[in-house]
Scaffold this active site. Sequence first.
Site, PDB file in Angstrom:
ATOM      1  CB  SER A 100     -13.923 -47.623 -21.737  1.00 43.85           C
ATOM      2  OG  SER A 100     -13.500 -46.297 -21.952  1.00 43.85           O
ATOM      3  CE1 TYR A 125      -8.947 -48.486 -19.216  1.00 46.59           C
ATOM      4  CE2 TYR A 125      -9.658 -46.961 -20.941  1.00 46.59           C
ATOM      5  CZ  TYR A 125      -9.893 -47.627 -19.752  1.00 46.59           C
ATOM      6  OH  TYR A 125     -11.094 -47.450 -19.100  1.00 46.59           O
TER       7      TYR A 125
END
Length: 678
Positions: free
Chosen positions: A555, A568
């Site tokens: 990400s 996350y």
Amino acid sequence: MTNPAAAELIARSNRLGADPKNTNYAGGNTSAKGTETDPVTGEPVELLWVKGSGGDLGTLTEPGLAVLRLDRMRALVDVYPGLDREDEMVAAFDYCLHGKGGAAPSIDTAMHGLVDAPHVDHLHPDSGIAIATAADGQELTTTIFGDKVVWVPWRRPGFQLGLDIAEIKEKNPQAVGCILGGHGITAWGDTSAEAEANSLWVIDTAAAYIAEHGRPEPFGPPLAGYAALPAAERRAKAAALAPTIRGLASHDRPMVGHFADHDVVLDFLASSEHPRLAGLGTSCPDHFLRTKVKPMVLDLPASASVEESLARLKELAVSYREDYQAYYDRHATPDSPAIRGADPLVVLVPGVGMFSFGKDKQTARVAGEFYTNAINVMRGAEGLSTYAPIDEAEKFRIEYWALEEAKLQRMAEPKPLATRIALVTGAAGGIGKATAKKLAAEGACVVIADLDLERAQAAAAEIGGPDVAIGVAADVSKEAAVQAMVDAAVLAFGGLDLVVNNAGLSLSKTLLETTEADWDLQHDVMAKGSFLVSKAAAKVLIEQEMGGDIVYISSKNSVFAGPNNIAYSATKADQAHQVRLLAAELGQYGVKVNGVNPDGVVAGSGIFASGWGANRAAVYGVEEKDLGKFYAQRTILKREVLPENIANAVFVLCGPEMTHTTGLHVPVDAGVAAAFLR
């Protein structure tokens, strides 16, 4: 509108081809003769419709038929230059086509056109080939069928065989068909129904005779220690052996694999005569063109350990290649096609089963089905007599036939990821599903792994079904579940080449709201999960010795510090560094490890749909439905990132143009300056 004769032919072909007792996949051919009006002259013209080259009877449709003018086709008899030049007649068929002619005429077209019967079937039933390959097949033909079926000595398919069968039909008006020595059967009739009935009568009569008169142990008594292992044990052993076997079968070119452990194979391998019979190879041309002239057989009992079996398989592979090269050298002539590779296409492991290989899953599966046919043929022949296939020189004449080579040359160029086997985690939707679809579209076989088995299987069915994709259940945070997932992949397709670590989830919370359970859940799935998947997959990649790719879907948050997602983003940073660590460690095995860093992908995302989207929208003060547009506006390119954009990046990283790149992270975020890599 389909001519009635052609329509009857298609229906008959589909019925015959739907039952494996009648013929093998893509094997045999059928025909019908009838009349149409010539659009040029307005006069009636007699036509021959015959299954075209490479088609399959069970799935035959009108475009799969070759259409020829019968008068021109039969006139070729007057210009036939003789047996030494009979291959020239195949090119002559093109001058007999009616209109655009439909599919390419096959080598057996002469048989159908020259035999004086309105409907003709040429098939490869196990029972018929058993008689055709028995040492006393001619005598058995008379005993079983009387004068209704005539024996035809072995002759390679072609124009002369068509002339031979036409003459037999003319001289034996009582006959309904013939047994082609070493090959199969041909039957005919005045109507389509009569031809079908005659074909089935020959097949069923041969099968009934074998069942009634065959010896109780045609493969000899059981061989001590070679009985089938219990189901769970043999599949575990198969999964442990599969990567190495695939590597051995891919020495010359990469192959996709198929594993079968049904009773026909296991019983054959448990019998004392299996080494002799396997060494004799197959006989029907359709069989050995798919399986090579003979399989490679592990000469160890079922109780042999995985380590012992692997060591012996590697020794046998060297011997097999030397033996095949010698076979080629014995029979090749200056104008023979080049050797097509010396690797085995069928590998038999006593107590475990059969591994078969091909350029794609369907070809690999069909190769296994053909060898199963060959076992059934050997059972029938040995039960009544002695199995006596066509000799080696004749096999070579067909395997390296110029016409077969021409057929291979006509095949389409393979897609970029052909023969590659991909495993994508979290692939039932969103980025994972888009990636799986892209990889399959580029030629890969794909294993779709997801927590939700039903959704994984539905995605696999949508992408193309079991010859293209399978769905498996997997919790990537559990080591046993990951190993079961990898085992399922290697048993389905033979091995692994490309792994995409995509499984993930996210909880949008501030530091103070994030619980220990939240932290552990996200790290278990993404950090630990990626580690477990990479570890299990790397073992396969190393054992195959074929290189490979591991791609992490990380990400932009692995480098960009956004608000309210401590767990996350931290686990994505963990994944990002796994890429670098594994790239450094696995490069010695030819394995590339790269990553993709997306921005928020809203469309089709399971993560966003499960509450993450609403939370992130609240953080940024926008409506959830506008979150994708919001993300797009904060990028340099002002474009929303879609699942397909990520899939395209994965393809590029593991495709043919990026063979020298490892340890790279590719941003797919439409340009987020704060996430630029440094």
